[in-house]
Design a protein around this motif. Structure first.
Motif, PDB file in Angstrom:
ATOM      1  N   LYS A  53       4.245   8.782  -2.206  1.00  0.00           N
ATOM      2  CA  LYS A  53       4.863   7.928  -1.184  1.00  0.00           C
ATOM      3  C   LYS A  53       5.648   6.826  -1.899  1.00  0.00           C
ATOM      4  O   LYS A  53       5.212   5.678  -2.010  1.00  0.00           O
ATOM      5  N   GLU A  56       6.338   3.319  -0.480  1.00  0.00           N
ATOM      6  CA  GLU A  56       5.171   2.531  -0.075  1.00  0.00           C
ATOM      7  C   GLU A  56       4.396   1.947  -1.249  1.00  0.00           C
ATOM      8  O   GLU A  56       3.671   0.968  -1.073  1.00  0.00           O
ATOM      9  N   ASN A  87      -2.642  -5.833   5.172  1.00  0.00           N
ATOM     10  CA  ASN A  87      -1.621  -4.777   5.166  1.00  0.00           C
ATOM     11  C   ASN A  87      -1.704  -3.826   3.979  1.00  0.00           C
ATOM     12  O   ASN A  87      -0.861  -2.932   3.848  1.00  0.00           O
ATOM     13  N   LYS A 230       3.077  -0.519   3.658  1.00  0.00           N
ATOM     14  CA  LYS A 230       4.356  -0.173   4.259  1.00  0.00           C
ATOM     15  C   LYS A 230       5.465  -1.019   3.625  1.00  0.00           C
ATOM     16  O   LYS A 230       5.253  -2.196   3.308  1.00  0.00           O
TER      17      LYS A 230
END
Length: 399
Positions: A53, A56, A87, A230
């Motif tokens: 990812k 990210e 987060n 994110k």
């Protein structure tokens, strides 16, 4: 009837212009075909999936200046702090960063005797924890992840385990399941394979072994960390990481925040530059060639004004005049394209031997010739249409 013979005779009467244009087309096709192939090769490399990812995963380095600090203990505390931040999906320590251009690589044996055992391909050797897979977002397709109690603090510890990439597994054990297989580091050190991830690239994008990676169960306290969140939270997370870790111990520096996406862009920067330069060169070559043809047609119109007018007075249609110049264009382009196509294959062989590039497929010279025909058609059609509109009375008027 295309009346090719008179067109050829006309071209042969004034050789210098058509010959120069023919040479230009030959070189254009040869260069455009090879440049297009190299562009496509580079784009294919840049579009390879890493299995991570990339957008990210945020990475950073931490430098300790306190000589009294227990690095192993501090490393564990720092990871707990990172995972507790708002987060954050997951976080882990690492010894190297994917797609960064630098890190650890190794090769192991498939048997205890180094002299007789088969050798594995070179692979990227990651050291990680039970959080590494989730932090990177890579997909476990066979076996299991590390258990927390299996994570070691040193490469010299016993009980070594490995999670390997599917590409490495397929290369090393093509017809068998890799689970439970043992890799040997020298005669005594054994590493047991417990899991396989679908895709996990190493650090060196130009390496033939890019797809071969192994994660070993070692919590490496070297100061490199990866945090997954994110992308929209990365900016605020950088400040939060710095504040939280310095609050724990202020005698250190936190630096080089980069996402893996940024690292990948940096590693592929030379490829992107090459694509940009070659694309500009292709566009310029096509533009120059089309301008050359346009100029030749306009010169021929001026030179043949009386001839065009005479043909119009004798009943030639506008379509016939346009057709004349278009056929002239196609003759030059096809002859130049065929010679240029053969030259492009010869040039491709030289590039293959000198720079280890793949051979240029025949389709690239063919596409280059077709593209050149399209571009030159557009370049010639306007002045040809202008010639067709010449009035017979104006064209045959004595000067």
């Amino acid at each position: 009837m295309l009346h090719i013979k008179p067109i050829i005779s006309s071209l042969l009467r004034s050789k210098s212009g058509p010959i120069l244009l023919l040479i230009q087309i030959i070189l254009s096709v040869a260069i455009v075909a090879n440049a297009s192939f190299i562009i496509q090769e580079r784009l294919t490399l840049m579009q390879r999936e890493s299995g991570i990812k990339e957008s990210e995963v945020l990475t950073f380095n931490l430098y300790n200046f306190d000589s009294t600090i227990d690095k192993l203990a501090q490393n564990k505390i720092d990871q707990q702090i990172l995972r507790g931040l708002s987060n954050v999906i997951d976080a882990t320590s690492t010894n190297m960063l994917p797609l960064s251009g630098g890190g650890w690589s190794s090769a192991l044996n498939l048997g205890p005797d180094p002299d007789t055992a088969k050798r594995t391909p070179q692979f990227a050797m990651y050291l990680g924890t039970e959080h590494t897979i989730d932090t990177l977002g890579i997909k476990l397709i066979e076996g299991r992840n590390f258990y927390p109690h299996e994570i070691k603090d040193s490469l010299n510890s016993s009980g070594k385990l490995a999670i390997i990439s599917a590409a490495f597994a397929k290369h090393t054990w093509p017809d068998e399941s890799p689970l439970g297989k043992v890799l040997y580091e020298g005669e005594d050190t054994q590493i047991t394979v417990i899991g396989v991830v679908e895709k996990f690239q190493g650090a060196w994008i130009d390496s033939a072994d890019l797809e071969y990676s192994i994660i070993q169960n070692v919590d490496y306290a070297g100061g490199s960390y990866m945090v997954r969140a994110k992308p929209e939270h990365h900016t605020e997370l950088q400040a939060a990481i710095t504040t939280a870790l310095l609050a724990e111990n202020s005698n250190r520096v936190i630096d080089k925040f980069k996402s893996i996406e940024n690292l990948k862009e940096g590693s592929y920067r030379d490829h992107q530059l090459m694509i940009t330069v070659l694309t500009m060169m292709v566009v310029l070559l096509l533009l120059i060639t089309s301008l050359g043809l346009t100029g030749m047609v306009m010169f021929n119109i001026q030179r043949r004004t009386k001839q065009i007018g005479t043909r119009r007075a004798l009943g030639a249609r506008k379509r016939d005049i346009i057709q004349y110049f278009m056929v002239e264009n196609y003759l030059i382009c096809i002859v130049g394209g065929v010679i240029g196509g053969m030259l492009s294959l010869v040039l491709g062989q030289q590039l293959m031997s000198l720079y280890s590039l793949p051979m240029v497929p025949v389709i690239y010279p063919i596409i280059s010739v077709i593209g050149l025909l399209v571009v030159t058609t557009l370049a010639v059609i306007v002045p040809a249409a202008k010639a067709a509109n010449i009035s017979p009375a104006m064209a045959t008027r004595s000067v």
